[in-house]
Design a protein around this motif. Sequence first.
Motif, PDB file in Angstrom:
ATOM      1  N   GLN A 243     108.596 -28.538 -42.905  1.00  0.00           N
ATOM      2  CA  GLN A 243     108.128 -28.501 -41.466  1.00  0.00           C
ATOM      3  C   GLN A 243     108.444 -27.156 -40.828  1.00  0.00           C
ATOM      4  OE1 GLN A 243     106.639 -31.312 -40.341  1.00  0.00           O
ATOM      5  NE2 GLN A 243     106.891 -32.228 -42.299  1.00  0.00           N
ATOM      6  N   ALA A 244     107.332 -26.826 -40.372  1.00  0.00           N
ATOM      7  CA  ALA A 244     107.456 -25.479 -39.711  1.00  0.00           C
ATOM      8  C   ALA A 244     107.835 -25.637 -38.111  1.00  0.00           C
ATOM      9  CB  ALA A 244     106.192 -24.592 -39.776  1.00  0.00           C
ATOM     10  N   LEU A 245     108.309 -24.735 -37.617  1.00  0.00           N
ATOM     11  CA  LEU A 245     108.983 -24.579 -36.203  1.00  0.00           C
ATOM     12  C   LEU A 245     108.315 -23.419 -35.525  1.00  0.00           C
ATOM     13  CD1 LEU A 245     110.462 -25.940 -33.748  1.00  0.00           C
ATOM     14  CD2 LEU A 245     112.574 -24.837 -34.597  1.00  0.00           C
ATOM     15  N   GLY A 246     107.722 -23.407 -34.714  1.00  0.00           N
ATOM     16  CA  GLY A 246     107.176 -22.305 -33.768  1.00  0.00           C
ATOM     17  C   GLY A 246     107.710 -22.285 -32.582  1.00  0.00           C
TER      18      GLY A 246
END
Length: 290
Positions: A243-246
């Motif tokens: 999961q990517a967090l921006g």
Amino acid sequence: MPRPGRPMLARLRVRGWLQVRTPLHVGGAERDPNGDLQVAVNGRGQPYVPGTSLAGALRAFAEGDRPPAERLDSPWGYVMPGTQKGTASRVVVQDALITNTPSLGKDGLPDDVLDPAQLETRVSVGVDRVSGTAAHGFLHGRLVVPRGAYLRLELDVESTPDDLGEDRVWLGRLLGALAEGRVRLGAAKTRGLGRVELLTEALQIHEQRFDNRAGLLAALHGDGGQAWTLTDLRPDQDQAVRQALGIEIGWRPAAPVMVRSAVDGVAVDAGPAHQRDQPHAGRAGPAGAA
């Protein structure tokens, strides 16, 4: 009688290009301890990314992008601390030459290798946490590969009929992450360096079989074997594990902020900071100016 050594009855062979989307730094031997941090060069003085560095980055990403029940000790190898138990990696990653264009010569090697004179210098300072200004005595520079350069990607996965299905899946997931620009290489990744992107239009994936006469003869005659596409290897492409967090921070500088390129020949040598990841255009001026 069983043959000695590790069995390799099949091989997945990947050939393609990675494009450098943000400046890249992979360190090399330092000639001057007081000079800039150097970029790695091979015996011919050509900038490159060592296969071990590239393999380490790919393994680190693959480990974090796998389902909880999936182990990658088999393809990437492992060593149990304090014991003699372990296996060598089945993944072979070649050194990646850095080039100006994604082209190969008649010998199959990159023919437009980046000249070391094209490397850029990035200068950094330490910041005093109390005053918020540059700290005394904390100044250093590093050479970086400029945005827009290319890396030659050559990767082999040595496999067996029992492992081949799983190898296709995790390899497809890894190549998909490279195509989406989710894998970073080198140093200073938290500062925005090291983002690369796999060029899918130039990607070649072949499966060679060595457990039958036809497959062996085909490999000896230079036949690449069965061709695969990235879509073929990604049956679970809609089920991302990592999961990517921006995070986006809005700010306005209190004074003009400039950024300078160390390479001569661009349209301007300096431009507003908000254009630092865009092609140089217009004239230099304070941040926010056209």
